[in-house]
Design a protein around this motif. Sequence first.
Motif, PDB file in Angstrom:
ATOM      1  N   GLU A  76       0.827  -1.206   0.000  1.00  0.00           N
ATOM      2  CA  GLU A  76       0.000   0.000   0.000  1.00  0.00           C
ATOM      3  C   GLU A  76       0.864   1.260   0.000  1.00  0.00           C
ATOM      4  OE1 GLU A  76      -3.463   2.153   2.748  1.00  0.00           O
ATOM      5  OE2 GLU A  76      -2.690   0.168   3.282  1.00  0.00           O
ATOM      6  N   ARG A  77       1.941   1.227   0.756  1.00  0.00           N
ATOM      7  CA  ARG A  77       2.846   2.375   0.835  1.00  0.00           C
ATOM      8  C   ARG A  77       3.544   2.612  -0.501  1.00  0.00           C
ATOM      9  NH1 ARG A  77       6.106   5.174   4.513  1.00  0.00           N
ATOM     10  NH2 ARG A  77       8.275   5.447   3.873  1.00  0.00           N
ATOM     11  N   TYR A 131       1.057   3.949  -3.078  1.00  0.00           N
ATOM     12  CA  TYR A 131       0.666   5.343  -2.810  1.00  0.00           C
ATOM     13  C   TYR A 131       1.648   6.309  -3.466  1.00  0.00           C
ATOM     14  CZ  TYR A 131      -0.457   9.592  -0.198  1.00  0.00           C
ATOM     15  OH  TYR A 131      -0.806  10.877   0.142  1.00  0.00           O
ATOM     16  N   ARG A 172       2.053   6.094  -7.468  1.00  0.00           N
ATOM     17  CA  ARG A 172       1.098   6.829  -8.307  1.00  0.00           C
ATOM     18  C   ARG A 172       1.615   8.239  -8.612  1.00  0.00           C
ATOM     19  NH1 ARG A 172      -2.687   3.373  -5.529  1.00  0.00           N
ATOM     20  NH2 ARG A 172      -2.770   4.687  -3.670  1.00  0.00           N
ATOM     21  N   PRO A 223      -6.439   5.613  -6.835  1.00  0.00           N
ATOM     22  CA  PRO A 223      -6.258   4.187  -7.134  1.00  0.00           C
ATOM     23  C   PRO A 223      -7.038   3.695  -8.346  1.00  0.00           C
ATOM     24  CG  PRO A 223      -6.479   4.490  -4.772  1.00  0.00           C
ATOM     25  CD  PRO A 223      -6.793   5.819  -5.412  1.00  0.00           C
ATOM     26  N   LYS A 232       2.551   9.320   4.563  1.00  0.00           N
ATOM     27  CA  LYS A 232       1.715   9.183   3.367  1.00  0.00           C
ATOM     28  C   LYS A 232       1.021  10.508   3.086  1.00  0.00           C
ATOM     29  CE  LYS A 232      -0.741   5.572   2.673  1.00  0.00           C
ATOM     30  NZ  LYS A 232      -1.696   4.459   2.830  1.00  0.00           N
ATOM     31  N   PRO A 277       0.764  13.625  -0.080  1.00  0.00           N
ATOM     32  CA  PRO A 277       1.074  13.961  -1.466  1.00  0.00           C
ATOM     33  C   PRO A 277       2.103  15.085  -1.527  1.00  0.00           C
ATOM     34  CG  PRO A 277      -1.038  14.894  -0.847  1.00  0.00           C
ATOM     35  CD  PRO A 277      -0.613  14.038   0.300  1.00  0.00           C
TER      36      PRO A 277
END
Length: 255
Positions: free
Chosen positions: A47-48, A51, A54, A125, A194, A196
């Motif tokens: 998941e990390r 993230y 992307r 996602p 996490k 952006p």
Amino acid sequence: MHKAINEAKVHSNWINPNDAYAQAIADFVTTIWQDEELRASFDEFHERIAYFGRFNSLAQVLLKLTSPGVPDIYQGTELWDFSLVDPDNRRPVDFERRHALLTEIQEQEQADRLALAQALLEDAPSGRIKLYLTYRILDYRRRQEALFRQGRYLPLPAEGDLAEHVCAFARQDETEAVLTIAPRFSVILAHGQKLPPMGDLWEDTRLPLPAGWAGHGLENLLTGEIIEPTVEEGKPFLPLAAALAVWPVAFFARR
């Protein structure tokens, strides 16, 4: 798994496959994948990586579509694509789904581009954010063909403690000018959290703009925002905290 062991060519290869070795590896992978502790650890790691991956992908798409030269786009990769190279990337493309998603995005864009951009970021996602970015840049390239065919490339080194975390350049001809801004090393920029690569994370990092850009507003073609560069001693600058306030990449047109 089969692709990895055969192309490593250590114990097996495509021409002379080692079936016993391949079966042993398959049994090993199947066994460890059923271990709940391993899955819990792996899923968190996955998941990390996904993230921040992307943001890396969006940065690469933007750079590919705005750098000098002709961008090469593999059909079907308008959304996230996790296939390996041939023959895995030769699957049939669901064009109907992509057409439906693009139509939906274009309708929402007409109503409120900023709201759409923010919604796509929250829904990253799904891959729609990559489709939107690709569509917006290609549409602009189509309308400004001369700029991308003959316009100059102007690298823009950033200033500030976080300068190494951004790649930026301008494309400019006699009448038009655009600015590309893409983040680098987003994990380090976010201090491992996490988050952006946006807003206050950039602190006081800024982009010096070409001298002729002073007095011109900049329109972010991805979000619809209008930003006025700051001017110091006649030199224009663009703070990255403002340029990347609501989206992780930016593409500005000089007004």
